[in-house]
Design a protein around this motif. Structure first.
Motif, mmCIF file in Angstrom:
data_model
loop_
_atom_site.group_PDB
_atom_site.id
_atom_site.type_symbol
_atom_site.label_atom_id
_atom_site.label_comp_id
_atom_site.label_asym_id
_atom_site.label_seq_id
_atom_site.Cartn_x
_atom_site.Cartn_y
_atom_site.Cartn_z
ATOM 1 N N GLU A 425 -21.732 -32.403 -11.263
ATOM 2 C CA GLU A 425 -22.671 -31.861 -10.274
ATOM 3 C C GLU A 425 -23.978 -32.662 -10.299
ATOM 4 O O GLU A 425 -24.539 -32.992 -9.250
ATOM 5 C CB GLU A 425 -22.937 -30.384 -10.567
ATOM 6 C CG GLU A 425 -24.061 -29.759 -9.770
ATOM 7 C CD GLU A 425 -23.749 -29.592 -8.297
ATOM 8 O OE1 GLU A 425 -24.682 -29.709 -7.480
ATOM 9 O OE2 GLU A 425 -22.565 -29.362 -7.971
ATOM 10 N N GLU A 426 -24.465 -32.993 -11.487
ATOM 11 C CA GLU A 426 -25.689 -33.774 -11.592
ATOM 12 C C GLU A 426 -25.478 -35.189 -11.040
ATOM 13 O O GLU A 426 -26.373 -35.758 -10.396
ATOM 14 C CB GLU A 426 -26.147 -33.856 -13.057
ATOM 15 C CG GLU A 426 -26.510 -32.525 -13.674
ATOM 16 C CD GLU A 426 -27.697 -31.879 -12.984
ATOM 17 O OE1 GLU A 426 -28.474 -32.597 -12.318
ATOM 18 O OE2 GLU A 426 -27.844 -30.655 -13.091
ATOM 19 N N TYR A 427 -24.311 -35.744 -11.280
ATOM 20 C CA TYR A 427 -24.020 -37.089 -10.773
ATOM 21 C C TYR A 427 -23.976 -37.087 -9.248
ATOM 22 O O TYR A 427 -24.508 -38.000 -8.604
ATOM 23 C CB TYR A 427 -22.682 -37.578 -11.347
ATOM 24 C CG TYR A 427 -22.356 -38.999 -10.953
ATOM 25 C CD1 TYR A 427 -22.947 -40.069 -11.614
ATOM 26 C CD2 TYR A 427 -21.461 -39.271 -9.931
ATOM 27 C CE1 TYR A 427 -22.662 -41.377 -11.253
ATOM 28 C CE2 TYR A 427 -21.169 -40.572 -9.557
ATOM 29 C CZ TYR A 427 -21.771 -41.624 -10.229
ATOM 30 O OH TYR A 427 -21.487 -42.910 -9.862
ATOM 31 N N VAL A 428 -23.366 -36.066 -8.669
ATOM 32 C CA VAL A 428 -23.312 -35.969 -7.204
ATOM 33 C C VAL A 428 -24.718 -35.775 -6.636
ATOM 34 O O VAL A 428 -25.055 -36.319 -5.576
ATOM 35 C CB VAL A 428 -22.377 -34.823 -6.776
ATOM 36 C CG1 VAL A 428 -22.525 -34.531 -5.293
ATOM 37 C CG2 VAL A 428 -20.935 -35.184 -7.097
ATOM 38 N N ALA A 429 -25.558 -35.005 -7.324
ATOM 39 C CA ALA A 429 -26.937 -34.825 -6.862
ATOM 40 C C ALA A 429 -27.661 -36.161 -6.809
ATOM 41 O O ALA A 429 -28.446 -36.422 -5.882
ATOM 42 C CB ALA A 429 -27.673 -33.851 -7.777
ATOM 43 N N LEU A 430 -27.413 -37.028 -7.791
ATOM 44 C CA LEU A 430 -27.995 -38.364 -7.772
ATOM 45 C C LEU A 430 -27.440 -39.174 -6.604
ATOM 46 O O LEU A 430 -28.192 -39.873 -5.903
ATOM 47 C CB LEU A 430 -27.706 -39.072 -9.098
ATOM 48 C CG LEU A 430 -28.119 -40.546 -9.188
ATOM 49 C CD1 LEU A 430 -29.623 -40.699 -8.951
ATOM 50 C CD2 LEU A 430 -27.720 -41.130 -10.538
ATOM 51 N N GLN A 431 -26.146 -39.076 -6.366
ATOM 52 C CA GLN A 431 -25.549 -39.769 -5.228
ATOM 53 C C GLN A 431 -26.160 -39.297 -3.908
ATOM 54 O O GLN A 431 -26.384 -40.101 -2.995
ATOM 55 C CB GLN A 431 -24.036 -39.546 -5.213
ATOM 56 C CG GLN A 431 -23.272 -40.312 -6.278
ATOM 57 C CD GLN A 431 -21.784 -40.105 -6.152
ATOM 58 O OE1 GLN A 431 -21.310 -38.976 -6.038
ATOM 59 N NE2 GLN A 431 -21.037 -41.196 -6.152
ATOM 60 N N GLU A 432 -26.407 -37.998 -3.805
ATOM 61 C CA GLU A 432 -27.042 -37.451 -2.599
ATOM 62 C C GLU A 432 -28.393 -38.088 -2.343
ATOM 63 O O GLU A 432 -28.735 -38.441 -1.214
ATOM 64 C CB GLU A 432 -27.221 -35.933 -2.729
ATOM 65 C CG GLU A 432 -26.053 -35.125 -2.268
ATOM 66 C CD GLU A 432 -26.255 -33.647 -2.509
ATOM 67 O OE1 GLU A 432 -25.502 -32.859 -1.924
ATOM 68 O OE2 GLU A 432 -27.156 -33.279 -3.280
ATOM 69 N N LEU A 433 -29.178 -38.236 -3.401
ATOM 70 C CA LEU A 433 -30.495 -38.839 -3.260
ATOM 71 C C LEU A 433 -30.381 -40.304 -2.845
ATOM 72 O O LEU A 433 -31.115 -40.781 -1.968
ATOM 73 C CB LEU A 433 -31.272 -38.711 -4.566
ATOM 74 C CG LEU A 433 -32.673 -39.321 -4.571
ATOM 75 C CD1 LEU A 433 -33.549 -38.663 -3.516
ATOM 76 C CD2 LEU A 433 -33.302 -39.196 -5.951
ATOM 77 N N LEU A 434 -29.458 -41.025 -3.468
ATOM 78 C CA LEU A 434 -29.271 -42.435 -3.122
ATOM 79 C C LEU A 434 -28.781 -42.588 -1.685
ATOM 80 O O LEU A 434 -29.180 -43.522 -0.971
ATOM 81 C CB LEU A 434 -28.278 -43.082 -4.095
ATOM 82 C CG LEU A 434 -28.777 -43.230 -5.539
ATOM 83 C CD1 LEU A 434 -27.651 -43.710 -6.440
ATOM 84 C CD2 LEU A 434 -29.962 -44.189 -5.616
ATOM 85 N N LEU A 435 -27.932 -41.685 -1.252
ATOM 86 C CA LEU A 435 -27.459 -41.732 0.129
ATOM 87 C C LEU A 435 -28.601 -41.425 1.096
ATOM 88 O O LEU A 435 -28.713 -42.060 2.158
ATOM 89 C CB LEU A 435 -26.311 -40.735 0.322
ATOM 90 C CG LEU A 435 -25.663 -40.710 1.707
ATOM 91 C CD1 LEU A 435 -25.156 -42.089 2.094
ATOM 92 C CD2 LEU A 435 -24.528 -39.699 1.733
ATOM 93 N N ALA A 436 -29.450 -40.466 0.735
ATOM 94 C CA ALA A 436 -30.611 -40.164 1.579
ATOM 95 C C ALA A 436 -31.525 -41.382 1.682
ATOM 96 O O ALA A 436 -32.074 -41.672 2.752
ATOM 97 C CB ALA A 436 -31.379 -38.972 1.009
ATOM 98 N N LEU A 437 -31.686 -42.101 0.587
ATOM 99 C CA LEU A 437 -32.483 -43.332 0.606
ATOM 100 C C LEU A 437 -31.863 -44.356 1.560
ATOM 101 O O LEU A 437 -32.575 -45.019 2.326
ATOM 102 C CB LEU A 437 -32.590 -43.914 -0.797
ATOM 103 C CG LEU A 437 -33.578 -43.228 -1.746
ATOM 104 C CD1 LEU A 437 -33.344 -43.654 -3.184
ATOM 105 C CD2 LEU A 437 -35.019 -43.531 -1.336
ATOM 106 N N GLN A 438 -30.546 -44.487 1.518
ATOM 107 C CA GLN A 438 -29.873 -45.426 2.424
ATOM 108 C C GLN A 438 -30.100 -45.032 3.882
ATOM 109 O O GLN A 438 -30.413 -45.876 4.731
ATOM 110 C CB GLN A 438 -28.378 -45.464 2.128
ATOM 111 C CG GLN A 438 -28.021 -46.052 0.772
ATOM 112 C CD GLN A 438 -26.535 -45.977 0.501
ATOM 113 O OE1 GLN A 438 -25.723 -46.590 1.186
ATOM 114 N NE2 GLN A 438 -26.159 -45.207 -0.498
ATOM 115 N N LEU A 439 -29.921 -43.745 4.179
ATOM 116 C CA LEU A 439 -30.050 -43.286 5.565
ATOM 117 C C LEU A 439 -31.501 -43.319 6.050
ATOM 118 O O LEU A 439 -31.740 -43.352 7.260
ATOM 119 C CB LEU A 439 -29.493 -41.867 5.697
ATOM 120 C CG LEU A 439 -27.968 -41.757 5.581
ATOM 121 C CD1 LEU A 439 -27.541 -40.302 5.628
ATOM 122 C CD2 LEU A 439 -27.282 -42.543 6.687
#
Length: 605
Positions: A425-439
């Motif tokens: 869950e914590e790893y996915v939360a990090l992925q969410e942030l990185l994806l938001a940065l990309q978008l």
């Protein structure tokens, strides 16, 4: 008329005296929970993927229309006159149905889903929450003091129902996308991400045009700034994100974060903070590469079924690498932009500044922004001078944080123990942030009006990996997967397999890969397209000459004849209509063009 008014007011008083207490308490309870951001369960033991679907998601989806039908039946029972026979009983049933809906939302919200259903679960919680709030708001019309207040409450309820419907539509779209994901995962045998297969899933397993595919992306990311005005060719690069994030990523949170981050970049318009645009483009590209590298590293382990402890060690290492690598590269853009807006030191994007950015500074900037980006990473990297260790145990992960000064530990927190599911869950939360940065960053970068930035985007060459992913993306739109690109001398060979597809003339789409290769690899003299079950076909770069405006007239029809070459050489089945379209017509046009060319030469001579 006064008597009628008195009668109406008396009826209102009776209803309010009889029903106000219970409805107001229920409404206040509902508002306490739904006024604020819905918290989601991040700790606990989730059910298995199948059990969560069968025991949580499907019952929740089925409960909404069943409850709505029962409430409609109860609302239609009469004028809610407590003196009428059966009215109190009907009201008791109404409150019971509303209370059960509220309890169901609470239970759903307090259930931790497996990662595979995380995005659907969260959207379903939001849909159910909006639905129940609408139902309770509608029930409040029973005790409205007058017609105007009742109409206001009804309008509010209808607006909430529309919001609930949007979340339900998103649930449906997510499930549809998940159902088209590759059954054996999104990674090829070598562990690399199968961009082509993910693209095929993103377009609903159909062969759309570039414009149609871009429209799919724009619809999915409609709330992201700059998305509507971005050129189709750039929008296409976001296609694989639709499928690859369908299971885990919280779409609403993603949109809110991307919008917040994009706001920081937008506020810098008119400032000269980008000193080295080539460095900006290079670091953004490097950040994207680092994200993909870690995904593929984990993909290899998933593909080959390595032991659980090896997988968890890799997951913890990937977490560390993404924070120290990709988040610095992408988040550093936001950090420098924010410094510029505040007038802080180091508010210029140049090598000396960017190279000195630490991961902790980026995380601290997210905390400063607050809102959806605040506390985005709920782990051990909030302090720029923090160091952390991960230990994989037999049941999970233990993370320890400590601060070191002059070679000595001067402070350390209590160890944080997480199960495999909780750390995921914590790893996915990090992925969410990185994806938001990309978008946030990519549309801003691609649409940037600074000519120096535009020039840097043009001149910065794609890496071999990025180039091959671009080709695989185009191939995926055409229904190909397991795409491999090899180059020997000046000949490029593209090998791939084709999905089952009964669409008319589906094989014509395969040929879009050829001009894509010539565009991405201008040094190529020829491209050989080798699709499983078909004979390989070689295309020369000269066959695509003159397709730009200003080409010689006898060269223009050659592009049409490449399709005939494909049919004749590959052994693909074709019909009389195909022969007329791709052979007879182009040859006729070629004949006319050559005649015009010959006539022009005689006139000159």
């Amino acid at each position: 008329m006064p008597e009628q008014v008195k009668t109406v007011r008396a009826a209102v008083r009776r209803r309010r005296n009889a029903f106000k207490g219970r409805l107001v308490r229920l409404n206040e309870q509902m508002q306490r929970v739904t006024d604020a951001k819905l918290p989601f369960k991040k700790r606990g033991v989730p059910l298995s993927v199948d059990d969560h679907l069968n025991d949580v998601l499907e019952p929740a989806l089925n409960a909404v229309p069943a409850r709505a039908a029962k409430l409609q039946e109860l609302f239609a029972t009469g004028q809610w006159n407590p003196d009428e026979e059966g009215c109190i009983e009907a009201f008791t049933q109404l409150v019971g149905v509303l209370s059960s809906g509220f309890a169901a939302v609470t239970e759903l919200r307090e259930t931790m889903p497996p990662i595979e259903w995380r995005s659907v679960h969260r959207e379903l919680v939001r849909a159910s929450s909006k639905q129940v709030r609408a139902e309770i708001t509608m029930a409040m019309t029973i005790i409205a003091p007058d017609a105007d207040e009742a109409a206001k409450l009804e309008a509010e309820a209808n607006q909430l129902l529309k919001q609930a419907a949007r979340h339900v539509a998103r649930v449906t779209a997510l499930i549809r996308r998940i159902s088209t994901l590759p059954s054996d995962g999104p990674f090829q045998l070598d562990g690399s991400l199968d961009v082509a297969a993910l693209t095929w899933a993103s377009v609903g397993e159909s062969g759309p045009s570039i414009a149609t595919a871009a429209a799919i992306v724009r619809e999915a990311f409609a709330e992201i700034p700059d998305m509507s005005a971005l050129a189709d060719t750039y929008v296409l690069f976001l296609l694989p994100l639709l499928a690859s994030t369908a299971r885990e990523v919280d779409h609403e949170l993603l949109t809110e974060r991307a919008t917040q981050l994009r706001g920081v970049l937008g506020a810098t318009a008119g400032t000269a903070w980008i000193v080295e645009p080539e460095l900006l483009v290079a670091r953004v590209h490097r950040g994207l590469e680092r994200i993909m590298d870690e995904a593929e590293r984990l993909g290899r382990q998933e593909r080959y079924g390595l032991p659980r402890q090896d997988v968890m060690r890799s997951l913890s290492e990937a977490f560390r690498q993404l924070v120290e690598g990709a988040m610095r590269d992408l988040g550093g853009v936001i950090l420098v932009a924010a410094r510029t807006l505040r007038g802080d030191d180091n508010g210029t994007y140049e090598y000396e500044v960017v190279e000195g950015i630490q991961a902790g500074e980026v995380v601290s900037e997210f905390e400063r922004l607050g809102g959806p980006c605040g506390q985005a990473i709920d782990m051990l990297y909030r302090n720029a001078s923090a160091h952390a260790d991960f230990e994989v145990t037999s049941s999970g992960v233990v993370a320890r944080e400590r601060r070191i000064e002059n070679g000595r530990v001067v402070a350390g927190g209590e160890p944080v123990t997480l199960s495999d599911a909780e750390f995921s869950e914590e790893y996915v939360a990090l992925q969410e942030l990185l994806l938001a940065l990309q978008l946030a960053i990519l549309p801003w970068l691609w649409s940037n009006t600074d000519p120096r930035v535009a020039a840097a985007l043009t001149t910065m060459p794609l890496s071999v990996t990025q180039r091959n992913r671009t080709i695989a993306l185009i191939a995926g739109m055409a229904g190909l997967y397991d795409v491999a690109v090899t180059e020997v001398a000046n000949e490029v060979t593209v090998t791939a397999s084709a999905h089952e597809n009964t669409a008319d003339r589906r094989e014509i789409g395969y040929l879009t890969v050829v001009p894509a290769v010539f565009g991405a690899m201008p040094q190529a003299g020829s491209v050989k397209l080798a699709i499983t079950g078909r004979q390989p076909v070689r295309f020369e770069s000269s066959e695509f000459a003159g397709t730009d405006v200003g080409g010689l007239p006898h060269e223009l029809p050659l592009l049409g004849l490449t399709t005939a070459k494909w049919y004749l050489t590959s052994g693909a089945p074709w019909t009389e209509r195909d022969e007329a379209t791709y052979v007879s017509f182009p040859l006729t046009m070629l004949h006319f063009s050559c005649m015009r060319l010959a006539g022009g030469r005689r006139a000159v001579s």
